[in-house]
Write a protein that holds these residues in place. Structure first.
Motif, PDB file in Angstrom:
ATOM      1  N   LYS A   1      96.122  40.188 -19.463  1.00 58.39           N
ATOM      2  CA  LYS A   1      94.821  40.381 -20.105  1.00 58.39           C
ATOM      3  C   LYS A   1      94.867  39.766 -21.493  1.00 58.39           C
ATOM      4  O   LYS A   1      95.865  39.860 -22.189  1.00 58.39           O
TER       5      LYS A   1
ATOM      6  N   LYS B   1      97.313  46.612 -13.550  1.00 63.39           N
ATOM      7  CA  LYS B   1      96.034  46.227 -14.136  1.00 63.39           C
ATOM      8  C   LYS B   1      95.520  47.300 -15.100  1.00 63.39           C
ATOM      9  O   LYS B   1      95.005  47.009 -16.171  1.00 63.39           O
ATOM     10  N   ARG B   2      95.703  48.542 -14.659  1.00 65.18           N
ATOM     11  CA  ARG B   2      95.242  49.666 -15.464  1.00 65.18           C
ATOM     12  C   ARG B   2      95.994  49.723 -16.800  1.00 65.18           C
ATOM     13  O   ARG B   2      95.420  49.995 -17.849  1.00 65.18           O
TER      14      ARG B   2
ATOM     15  N   GLU C   1      97.452  47.152 -18.335  1.00 66.00           N
ATOM     16  CA  GLU C   1      97.021  46.019 -19.164  1.00 66.00           C
ATOM     17  C   GLU C   1      95.675  46.307 -19.819  1.00 66.00           C
ATOM     18  O   GLU C   1      95.461  46.018 -20.993  1.00 66.00           O
ATOM     19  N   GLN C   2      94.757  46.914 -19.052  1.00 71.55           N
ATOM     20  CA  GLN C   2      93.435  47.238 -19.596  1.00 71.55           C
ATOM     21  C   GLN C   2      93.522  48.304 -20.678  1.00 71.55           C
ATOM     22  O   GLN C   2      92.859  48.210 -21.702  1.00 71.55           O
TER      23      GLN C   2
END
Lengths: 102, 174
Positions: free
Chosen positions: B2, B138-139, B141-142
């Motif tokens: 990200k 992903k979570r 990185e977010q």
């Protein structure tokens, strides 16, 4: 507290850090202004040389004491290898893409 | 991965912003900074000042983060900076040394004299890479990017506060 935030990674080095930081900060303030306002390359290079010598003269011994203390602390915490590996990649030689103009 | 990017403008000239940047710890907006040490400092052949600092930061993990992954909620960060008084630019790259599999954050900041020659422009880029797996990559990185946005704003407030003290100090001297 303010003192906790300006600590060294180990209490033993904090007094050496405080002493060195004060020396560097005072020197740095006196370094930037004249070097930035130099009117020619020649003048700027001469100023930079003189300022580098002044730094060595004023802060050199404090730096050696502080650095030795921190190097020992880094080794004690088992961070020497992690740090060396990270520095080998040397991000400053591969600067990020230039930002867009303001 | 990200990406995150943000720019700021300071009304002050580059010289004083560069100084404030170096003096930014301690400040009340940086209470997560537990320690900060200079590891090396040298002049480059071109006359720029190069500094490496080792910083210990306290992190706040989200409640959903698996327990026991990070034994200490602390992270070592290495910061490499270069001050080029000729080009009137400070370049700075930071990255975390540990927990890199959970989340590696690489932040690049540039403080540059603005085109008006009187004020200063800051640009910050950050990359977030997690190799955590477990469907959480992903979570994580977010989460890192969202938290970073708040941190960049806090960092700007910290530098602004240091700038204000420097201005007051200079006025008092005159």
């Amino acid at each position: 507290s303010t003192t906790a935030m300006s600590s060294s990674l180990t209490d033993a080095c904090t007094p050496l850090k405080t002493k060195y930081d004060s020396c560097f900060n005072a020197w740095f303030e006196g370094y930037l202004e004249p070097v930035v306002s130099a009117t020619s390359d020649e003048q700027r290079k001469a100023l930079q040389k003189a300022k580098a010598e002044e730094y060595e003269r004023n802060c050199g011994a404090m730096w050696t004491d502080y650095r030795d203390c921190v190097q020992r602390a880094v080794a004690d915490k088992g961070l020497t290898q992690l740090l060396e590996d990270a520095r080998k990649e040397n991000p400053m030689q591969n600067p990020p893409s230039p930002p867009t103009k303001p | 991965m990200k990406l995150f990017s943000q720019s700021f403008h300071y009304d002050d000239n580059w010289t004083i912003v560069a100084l404030a940047f170096f003096l930014r710890y301690p400040n009340p907006y940086a209470s997560h900074v537990l320690s900060c040490d200079v590891i090396s400092r040298e002049f480059t052949d071109a006359g720029a000042l190069r500094t490496t600092r080792l910083i210990l930061k306290r992190g706040n993990l989200p409640a959903w983060f698996p327990a026991g992954i990070m034994p200490r909620q602390e992270s070592w960060v290495v910061e490499e900076s270069e001050v080029d008084p000729h080009g009137r630019v400070v370049r700075c790259v930071t990255r975390n040394l540990d927990h890199v599999k959970s989340l590696q954050v690489i932040e690049s900041t540039e403080l540059k004299e603005a085109q008006d020659g009187k004020s200063t422009f800051q640009h910050t880029d950050a990359r977030f890479v997690s190799r955590f797996g477990w469907g959480l990559t992903k979570r994580i990185e977010q989460f890192g990017a969202a938290k970073f946005k708040a941190n960049v704003e806090r960092s700007r407030q910290g530098i602004s506060l240091v700038l204000r003290s420097l201005r007051e100090l200079r006025e008092a001297r005159m």
